[in-house]
Design a protein around this motif. Structure first.
Motif, mmCIF file in Angstrom:
data_model
loop_
_atom_site.group_PDB
_atom_site.id
_atom_site.type_symbol
_atom_site.label_atom_id
_atom_site.label_comp_id
_atom_site.label_asym_id
_atom_site.label_seq_id
_atom_site.Cartn_x
_atom_site.Cartn_y
_atom_site.Cartn_z
ATOM 1 N N MET A 1 0.707 -1.312 0.092
ATOM 2 C CA MET A 1 -0.057 -0.074 -0.005
ATOM 3 C C MET A 1 0.838 1.357 -0.005
ATOM 4 S SD MET A 1 -3.066 1.206 0.096
ATOM 5 C CE MET A 1 -3.719 2.626 0.506
ATOM 6 N N ILE A 2 1.687 1.172 0.825
ATOM 7 C CA ILE A 2 2.881 2.499 0.781
ATOM 8 C C ILE A 2 3.530 2.700 -0.351
ATOM 9 C CG2 ILE A 2 4.781 3.370 2.167
ATOM 10 C CD1 ILE A 2 3.523 2.270 4.603
ATOM 11 N N ARG A 3 4.035 1.500 -0.938
ATOM 12 C CA ARG A 3 4.555 1.639 -2.362
ATOM 13 C C ARG A 3 3.924 2.486 -3.318
ATOM 14 N NH1 ARG A 3 8.786 -3.319 -3.047
ATOM 15 N NH2 ARG A 3 9.682 -2.984 -1.237
ATOM 16 N N GLY A 4 2.409 2.057 -3.510
ATOM 17 C CA GLY A 4 1.590 2.515 -4.434
ATOM 18 C C GLY A 4 1.323 4.117 -4.246
ATOM 19 N N LEU A 5 1.467 4.503 -2.882
ATOM 20 C CA LEU A 5 1.153 5.783 -2.612
ATOM 21 C C LEU A 5 1.882 6.911 -3.409
ATOM 22 C CD1 LEU A 5 -0.589 7.683 -0.787
ATOM 23 C CD2 LEU A 5 1.470 7.874 0.812
ATOM 24 N N PRO A 6 3.262 6.916 -3.729
ATOM 25 C CA PRO A 6 3.755 8.029 -4.475
ATOM 26 C C PRO A 6 3.340 8.076 -6.086
ATOM 27 C CG PRO A 6 5.413 7.201 -3.120
ATOM 28 C CD PRO A 6 4.383 6.187 -2.908
ATOM 29 N N ILE A 7 3.140 6.738 -6.481
ATOM 30 C CA ILE A 7 2.758 6.510 -7.845
ATOM 31 C C ILE A 7 1.386 7.278 -8.151
ATOM 32 C CG2 ILE A 7 2.272 4.869 -9.830
ATOM 33 C CD1 ILE A 7 4.608 3.255 -8.731
ATOM 34 N N GLY A 8 0.527 6.789 -7.124
ATOM 35 C CA GLY A 8 -0.663 7.381 -7.185
ATOM 36 C C GLY A 8 -0.886 8.679 -6.968
ATOM 37 N N LEU A 9 -0.081 9.414 -6.012
ATOM 38 C CA LEU A 9 0.046 10.889 -6.075
ATOM 39 C C LEU A 9 0.632 11.541 -7.421
ATOM 40 C CD1 LEU A 9 1.181 11.463 -2.282
ATOM 41 C CD2 LEU A 9 -0.953 11.918 -3.532
ATOM 42 N N LEU A 10 1.370 10.564 -8.052
ATOM 43 C CA LEU A 10 2.090 11.207 -9.411
ATOM 44 C C LEU A 10 1.071 11.343 -10.404
ATOM 45 C CD1 LEU A 10 5.427 9.518 -9.541
ATOM 46 C CD2 LEU A 10 5.234 12.062 -9.274
ATOM 47 N N VAL A 11 0.201 10.320 -10.560
ATOM 48 C CA VAL A 11 -1.077 10.178 -11.346
ATOM 49 C C VAL A 11 -2.046 11.247 -10.872
ATOM 50 C CG1 VAL A 11 -2.779 8.851 -12.184
ATOM 51 C CG2 VAL A 11 -0.853 7.781 -11.756
ATOM 52 N N ILE A 12 -2.346 11.456 -9.695
ATOM 53 C CA ILE A 12 -2.956 12.452 -9.248
ATOM 54 C C ILE A 12 -2.433 14.035 -9.753
ATOM 55 C CG2 ILE A 12 -4.142 13.675 -7.273
ATOM 56 C CD1 ILE A 12 -4.755 11.040 -6.215
ATOM 57 N N SER A 13 -1.300 14.171 -9.551
ATOM 58 C CA SER A 13 -0.542 15.335 -9.675
ATOM 59 C C SER A 13 -0.490 15.638 -11.301
ATOM 60 C CB SER A 13 0.841 15.423 -9.532
ATOM 61 O OG SER A 13 0.926 15.277 -8.076
ATOM 62 N N ASN A 78 4.059 18.282 5.074
ATOM 63 C CA ASN A 78 3.659 17.227 4.220
ATOM 64 C C ASN A 78 4.321 17.307 2.750
ATOM 65 O OD1 ASN A 78 2.507 15.351 2.667
ATOM 66 N ND2 ASN A 78 0.633 15.405 3.280
ATOM 67 N N HIS A 79 5.314 16.679 2.339
ATOM 68 C CA HIS A 79 6.165 16.967 1.366
ATOM 69 C C HIS A 79 5.250 17.206 0.052
ATOM 70 C CE1 HIS A 79 9.701 17.079 3.678
ATOM 71 N NE2 HIS A 79 9.400 15.884 4.068
ATOM 72 N N TYR A 80 4.351 16.270 0.099
ATOM 73 C CA TYR A 80 3.406 16.127 -1.313
ATOM 74 C C TYR A 80 2.502 17.179 -1.477
ATOM 75 C CZ TYR A 80 5.159 11.045 -0.878
ATOM 76 O OH TYR A 80 5.682 10.013 -0.762
ATOM 77 N N MET A 81 1.901 17.372 -0.348
ATOM 78 C CA MET A 81 1.290 18.897 -0.324
ATOM 79 C C MET A 81 1.933 20.194 -0.586
ATOM 80 S SD MET A 81 -2.104 19.675 -0.155
ATOM 81 C CE MET A 81 -3.035 18.592 0.492
ATOM 82 N N VAL A 82 3.119 20.089 -0.019
ATOM 83 C CA VAL A 82 3.891 21.431 -0.475
ATOM 84 C C VAL A 82 4.341 21.370 -1.852
ATOM 85 C CG1 VAL A 82 6.126 22.522 -0.116
ATOM 86 C CG2 VAL A 82 4.937 21.498 1.737
ATOM 87 N N PHE A 83 4.884 20.259 -2.389
ATOM 88 C CA PHE A 83 5.006 20.524 -3.860
ATOM 89 C C PHE A 83 3.689 20.626 -4.615
ATOM 90 C CE2 PHE A 83 8.970 18.459 -2.781
ATOM 91 C CZ PHE A 83 9.834 19.339 -3.651
ATOM 92 N N ALA A 84 2.565 20.022 -4.230
ATOM 93 C CA ALA A 84 1.340 20.312 -4.927
ATOM 94 C C ALA A 84 0.886 21.835 -5.100
ATOM 95 C CB ALA A 84 0.252 19.459 -4.353
ATOM 96 N N LEU A 85 0.903 22.477 -3.658
ATOM 97 C CA LEU A 85 0.577 23.932 -3.632
ATOM 98 C C LEU A 85 1.696 24.864 -4.630
ATOM 99 C CD1 LEU A 85 -0.788 23.907 -0.114
ATOM 100 C CD2 LEU A 85 -2.194 23.785 -2.108
ATOM 101 N N CYS A 86 2.845 24.364 -4.447
ATOM 102 C CA CYS A 86 3.855 25.324 -5.126
ATOM 103 C C CYS A 86 3.565 25.137 -6.516
ATOM 104 C CB CYS A 86 5.117 24.933 -4.514
ATOM 105 S SG CYS A 86 5.317 25.388 -3.020
ATOM 106 N N ILE A 87 3.442 23.886 -6.955
ATOM 107 C CA ILE A 87 3.131 23.830 -8.467
ATOM 108 C C ILE A 87 2.055 24.386 -9.003
ATOM 109 C CG2 ILE A 87 2.790 22.201 -10.255
ATOM 110 C CD1 ILE A 87 4.572 20.407 -9.025
ATOM 111 N N LEU A 88 0.864 24.479 -8.144
ATOM 112 C CA LEU A 88 -0.217 24.971 -8.380
ATOM 113 C C LEU A 88 -0.326 26.621 -8.352
ATOM 114 C CD1 LEU A 88 -3.431 24.755 -9.225
ATOM 115 C CD2 LEU A 88 -3.737 24.787 -6.709
ATOM 116 N N GLY A 89 0.585 27.068 -7.516
ATOM 117 C CA GLY A 89 0.914 28.481 -7.118
ATOM 118 C C GLY A 89 1.796 29.087 -8.417
#
Length: 178
Positions: A1-13, A78-89
């Motif tokens: 489950m944890i290994r799929g988390l970054p790949i899932g976040l990349l797809v969502i991103s 939360n590194h994923y949230m930081v990068f998502a908000l920075c990219i969006l910004g």
């Protein structure tokens, strides 16, 4: 489950970037380059923020604390949230800077409607037109009351943006309205 988390976040991103790129830069000629500039700016801002937080953390390394009782604003980011908000910004800021001021460099060109399509963004469907003049193809999102057909000639008003990317301001049919 944890290994799929970054790949899932990349797809969502990737989905977020695709949809926001369409919403922000569909009417910009070469808008995909403007989106890439915003992404690079956002990733750079995210990296700078994380380096800053890490340096600040190492200065206070001698303080031991339990993370369960720390208020939310003192917890590590939360590194994923930081990068998502920075990219969006970054994407929003680059688009706003490009479209901020009136440069006065407007031109009117004649294009033909070569395609009518739809882009789904979450629960909304946005219609867009593919316009071509033989050498260049652009995208335009018409206003609700504008109806165009395939092969129709339209006069397109284009304005050069502050960052050098031209934006389609308006499209009008060349047919006479009686």
């Amino acid at each position: 489950m944890i290994r799929g988390l970054p790949i899932g976040l990349l797809v969502i991103s990737a989905g977020m970037i695709s949809q926001m790129g369409f919403l922000l830069n569909a009417d910009v000629i070469g808008g995909h380059y403007l989106t890439i500039i915003g992404i690079v700016l956002g990733v750079s801002a995210g990296l700078l923020f994380l380096v800053y937080r890490r340096r600040r953390l190492f200065r206070k390394i001698h303080i031991f604390h339990s993370s369960n009782k720390v208020p939310w604003y003192k917890k590590p980011p939360n590194h994923y949230m930081v990068f998502a908000l920075c990219i969006l910004g970054g994407m929003v800021s680059v688009t706003l800077i490009n479209n901020m001021s009136d440069t006065g460099d407007q031109r009117v060109e004649v294009y033909n409607v070569t395609g009518i399509g739809e882009q789904r963004v979450r629960y909304e469907v946005f219609k867009y037109l593919r316009l071509s003049n033989g050498s260049e193809t652009i995208t335009y999102r018409p206003v609700d009351k504008q109806n165009f057909t395939l092969g129709e000639e339209v006069e397109v008003t284009i304005e050069k943006g502050l960052l050098g990317f031209s934006q389609v301001l308006d499209a009008k049919s060349t047919k006479r309205q009686w």
